[in-house]
Design a protein around this motif. Structure first.
Motif, PDB file in Angstrom:
ATOM      1  N   LYS A 251       0.505  -1.320  -0.040  1.00 11.69           N
ATOM      2  CA  LYS A 251       0.049  -0.052   0.372  1.00 11.69           C
ATOM      3  C   LYS A 251       0.789   1.364  -0.041  1.00 11.69           C
ATOM      4  O   LYS A 251       0.203   2.345  -0.186  1.00 11.69           O
ATOM      5  N   ASP A 252       2.140   1.152   1.092  1.00 14.93           N
ATOM      6  CA  ASP A 252       3.044   2.128   1.088  1.00 14.93           C
ATOM      7  C   ASP A 252       3.678   2.666  -0.242  1.00 14.93           C
ATOM      8  O   ASP A 252       4.412   3.532  -0.683  1.00 14.93           O
ATOM      9  N   GLY A 253       3.676   1.583  -1.264  1.00 12.02           N
ATOM     10  CA  GLY A 253       4.603   1.578  -2.632  1.00 12.02           C
ATOM     11  C   GLY A 253       5.665   0.919  -2.963  1.00 12.02           C
ATOM     12  O   GLY A 253       6.301   1.360  -3.677  1.00 12.02           O
ATOM     13  N   THR A 254       6.352   0.107  -1.910  1.00 11.41           N
ATOM     14  CA  THR A 254       7.159  -0.358  -1.384  1.00 11.41           C
ATOM     15  C   THR A 254       6.560  -1.815  -1.899  1.00 11.41           C
ATOM     16  O   THR A 254       6.170  -2.515  -2.454  1.00 11.41           O
ATOM     17  N   LYS A 255       7.685  -2.172  -2.550  1.00 11.92           N
ATOM     18  CA  LYS A 255       7.920  -3.546  -3.638  1.00 11.92           C
ATOM     19  C   LYS A 255       8.613  -4.585  -2.110  1.00 11.92           C
ATOM     20  O   LYS A 255       9.837  -4.713  -2.121  1.00 11.92           O
ATOM     21  N   VAL A 256       7.432  -5.248  -2.180  1.00 14.81           N
ATOM     22  CA  VAL A 256       7.986  -6.625  -1.620  1.00 14.81           C
ATOM     23  C   VAL A 256       8.362  -8.102  -2.273  1.00 14.81           C
ATOM     24  O   VAL A 256       7.407  -8.705  -3.255  1.00 14.81           O
ATOM     25  N   ASN A 257       9.064  -8.955  -1.916  1.00 17.53           N
ATOM     26  CA  ASN A 257       9.630 -10.318  -2.807  1.00 17.53           C
ATOM     27  C   ASN A 257       7.946 -10.936  -2.780  1.00 17.53           C
ATOM     28  O   ASN A 257       7.934 -11.271  -1.101  1.00 17.53           O
ATOM     29  N   VAL A 258       7.717 -12.211  -2.912  1.00 20.55           N
ATOM     30  CA  VAL A 258       6.440 -12.518  -2.560  1.00 20.55           C
ATOM     31  C   VAL A 258       6.971 -14.521  -2.830  1.00 20.55           C
ATOM     32  O   VAL A 258       8.392 -14.487  -3.318  1.00 20.55           O
ATOM     33  N   ASN A 259       6.706 -14.834  -1.856  1.00 20.79           N
ATOM     34  CA  ASN A 259       7.324 -16.180  -1.254  1.00 20.79           C
ATOM     35  C   ASN A 259       6.163 -17.028  -1.473  1.00 20.79           C
ATOM     36  O   ASN A 259       5.167 -17.257  -1.713  1.00 20.79           O
ATOM     37  N   PHE A 260       7.155 -18.454  -1.751  1.00 17.16           N
ATOM     38  CA  PHE A 260       6.583 -20.025  -2.690  1.00 17.16           C
ATOM     39  C   PHE A 260       6.216 -20.792  -1.785  1.00 17.16           C
ATOM     40  O   PHE A 260       7.989 -21.056  -1.574  1.00 17.16           O
TER      41      PHE A 260
END
Length: 129
Positions: free
Chosen positions: A93-102
Motif C-alpha cells: 500500500k505504501d508503494g514499496t515492493k516486496v518479494n513474494v514467497n512460494f
C-alpha cells in the motif's frame, strides 16, 4: 508437547504430529522439505521425480497469481520453508515492493544450477544403479 526432534519417528495420521515433526526438524532435514518436482525432460534425464531447490535454479510457477511464469530462485527461507524468486514482487500500500514467497510444492524445476560438484553427484547417484 515436548520440543524434541526424533529421528526414529516414522509417520502418523495425526496432523499435529506431522506439523511438530516439520517445525522441530533440524536444518539438514528441513533442506529436503524444500524439494520441487522436476520437468519432464529432467525426470527422463536423471530418473527421479523431485530434487531440493537451490539458489540459481530456474523454476516455473504452477499455481497461484503468478501461474505460468518462469524465474530464477533468488533465495530460500529454511525457517519458513519458502522460496523467493527473482523479479516476482508485490506492491504494498505504501508503494514499496516486496518479494513474494512460494511453497516449493507449487514450483517445477525447469533448469538446474550445476556448478556444484556435490549436487551433480547427488543427481547422478540414481543413474549408476
Amino acid at each position: 508437547m515436548a520440543k524434541k526432534f526424533s529421528k526414529k519417528w516414522k509417520g502418523s495420521k495425526k496432523p499435529a504430529k506431522q506439523r511438530k515433526y516439520r517445525a522441530n526438524a533440524p536444518l539438514h532435514i528441513r533442506r529436503k522439505f524444500l524439494s520441487a518436482h522436476l520437468s519432464k525432460e529432467l525426470k527422463r534425464k536423471y530418473l527421479r521425480r523431485s530434487f531440493p531447490v537451490r539458489k540459481g535454479d530456474t523454476v516455473k510457477i504452477l499455481k497461484g497469481e503468478f501461474k505460468g511464469k518462469k524465474a530464477k530462485v533468488a533465495s530460500l527461507d529454511l525457517a519458513r520453508l519458502k522460496v523467493y524468486l527473482e523479479g516476482i514482487q508485490r506492491l504494498k500500500k505504501d508503494g514499496t515492493k516486496v518479494n513474494v514467497n512460494f511453497d516449493p510444492s507449487n514450483l517445477q524445476i525447469i533448469n538446474l544450477y550445476l556448478e556444484d560438484r556435490k549436487r551433480v553427484g547427488a543427481l547422478e547417484r540414481n543413474l549408476k544403479k
